[in-house]
Scaffold this active site. Sequence first.
Site, PDB file in Angstrom:
ATOM      1  N   HIS A 178      23.168  54.359  72.095  1.00  0.00           N
ATOM      2  CA  HIS A 178      22.931  53.707  73.382  1.00  0.00           C
ATOM      3  C   HIS A 178      21.523  53.130  73.381  1.00  0.00           C
ATOM      4  CE1 HIS A 178      22.597  53.053  77.709  1.00  0.00           C
ATOM      5  NE2 HIS A 178      23.916  53.107  77.733  1.00  0.00           N
ATOM      6  N   ASP A 206      31.658  54.684  76.364  1.00  0.00           N
ATOM      7  CA  ASP A 206      32.799  53.878  75.915  1.00  0.00           C
ATOM      8  C   ASP A 206      33.744  54.651  75.010  1.00  0.00           C
ATOM      9  OD1 ASP A 206      31.860  51.465  77.198  1.00  0.00           O
ATOM     10  OD2 ASP A 206      30.302  51.434  75.676  1.00  0.00           O
TER      11      ASP A 206
END
Lengths: 394, 394
Positions: free
Chosen positions: A263, A320
Amino acid sequence: MGNYVNSKDTGLRGVYVANTGISMIDETAGKLFYRGYLISTLTKYSTYEETAYLLMHGKLPVREELERFSSDLKSERKIPSEVLKFMMQIPKESPPMDVLQSTISILAHYDPDIYDQSKEAHYKQSIRIISKIPTVIAAWDRIRKNMRIVEPTDNLSHTENFLYMLFGQRAPANIEKCFEVAMIAHAEHSFNASTFAARIVASTNAHVYASIVAAIGALSGDLHGGACYQVMKNLKEIGSPDKVERWVIDKLANNKKISGMGHAVYKTVDPRVKILDKCIRLLTENIEDYKYYQMIKLIEKYTRREVKKLRGVEIYPNVDLYSAVLYNLIGVDCDLYPALFALSRSVGWCTHIIEQKYPDPPLKPVLYRPLADYKGLYYGPDGGKYIPIDKRRG
Amino acid sequence: MGNYVNSKDTGLRGVYVANTGISMIDETAGKLFYRGYLISTLTKYSTYEETAYLLMHGKLPVREELERFSSDLKSERKIPSEVLKFMMQIPKESPPMDVLQSTISILAHYDPDIYDQSKEAHYKQSIRIISKIPTVIAAWDRIRKNMRIVEPTDNLSHTENFLYMLFGQRAPANIEKCFEVAMIAHAEHSFNASTFAARIVASTNAHVYASIVAAIGALSGDLHGGACYQVMKNLKEIGSPDKVERWVIDKLANNKKISGMGHAVYKTVDPRVKILDKCIRLLTENIEDYKYYQMIKLIEKYTRREVKKLRGVEIYPNVDLYSAVLYNLIGVDCDLYPALFALSRSVGWCTHIIEQKYPDPPLKPVLYRPLADYKGLYYGPDGGKYIPIDKRRG
């Protein structure tokens, strides 16, 4: 000349570009707050409507405020018949995010307050957009499958109504609950690419629709909202848990990104992972037999191990990786996952657009206008002289 | 935590956010270069097609390259009948920039290379977009006026063909020439808000249309592409040269922006001003009798005097002050001015999108993901505890 913080193309990583009062990411602790409330608190106790109110108005509503807000949302669910007609004309194979971008842009033509630059008109337009996005997504999924469009109903909540319009009947209670949790968890995430794009457009004084349309464009990319779709494509490509290790090693050897891992902001596990993991377990009777769940756990395990080995750094799963599996359990087609993200995030976008145009405390709103570091010659080829076309070298 | 360069909302002024090889603004000297060529050189010797080739390919073309490029543009001018049909359905009073945003978004559904992530496909999509924008603008202006749509012709250049489609006949030669000069002068301007928005969307891996649609949204705002439209609205509101002084003084006293004056980057006169000023003079027989020209000169004079008096700083005219008057002379409706800007700038946007996704020398493209400085409480009201709705204070 300006501040030379960023002479390389680093996508503004680690650079503070604005103030905000909407949400906060504690990237080291792995915590996400909406207006000072942990998202785990909100996914446990709150609803999508209440969370939307909190984001937009900066406080949890009293009963009357929530009822009014929910009723405003309900009253805006329908889309004009002209817009439905347009949707029926576009090629059935068009990607859902492209259709969402076009359709929201078209809805601007039917908004009576489009020229109104007041803060109140911005709230009104926002309610319309937040309310109509689920209708557009569900309608498109049914149009492309040659199924009858299901009209929104006033009897259901924001997220229940979406699943009802999508499936043509109410979803089971545990699916409705988990879907709402996922929508709360995706509602806002500070200055990601889509929100940033929306704020830049809003900073020019463009209207809410124009700004949201930019955000939808940004979300469509597979490095942003398209990542959960990419995760599911990868799971299908890999096929079975025993092939995960080889696949991860090959990807990393080819210097490819593993969707769902890593991330731009968090330096630890994405706090939304735990929330969605719990939902997946809630919806799965024998979690040990659920192939895709086993596979994302293995993707996590092997990517962490290999990245540590190759680059000496820790890498963590992001939202995700888990939302892909959750949406699959809910029964949504995988090319629709980015659109679910848009459904949820629309409230964050609208709130940022309003904050951009009406900053609190009242500062003068500022147009985004950064600089770029020109790497070419000051005077170009031939000293910047214009050589007639027939005398140019090929 | 990141670099604290910008803890106030300053819209990234003076901050370098990326590298580029496309254009350079020398803000102190008041010079603008496309790929190392002064725009005054290009407006003097070059054509719109050649300038577009220069921007997109980094060098002036040899004859064969230019012919191929021009022919590629010509072959893509038509828009699908389905898209024209859609345009005929939208409300006639829709703002041209909103219509352009919707229509370009819809054109994505008809592009056969939309899934292709190769650099070549990006060039193809770019050519289609650059070529179709003039067709969309001209068609919309005629549709909303209930006039017959004029099909593009292969016999004319990019800018000549646009005026032909708009007016239904060829424009006089001096108007064609001045319009082309204005389009060359607006074709590219580094990291303004629309280009920046396009690059952010492209940085997520979204396709060219999605990125251009974001740029169009940003350009629609009156602090960006809408400024030249605002200049003309101001000129009409003021009415006559003798009222300019009072109007300027009142505006500044109310802390309002004077559209067409001041620039986020230039610290002197915008170099495009001189180029457009020359065009205006070329198109006007008795410049002393041309009211709007006299008025912009007075806006410049009084704004400079008053800003100096009030704030002790110099302020200079920008391109919008002059483009408004030039477009008026060309005979274009004033709500169409921002669309002319989009027509010209589409080539800059496309070039930036390609640079963002395929940086040269080949670096890894980077997703934009800045930080925002959260100004609220870490734990919100009631220490971030969720108070049941009926126990909340109003």
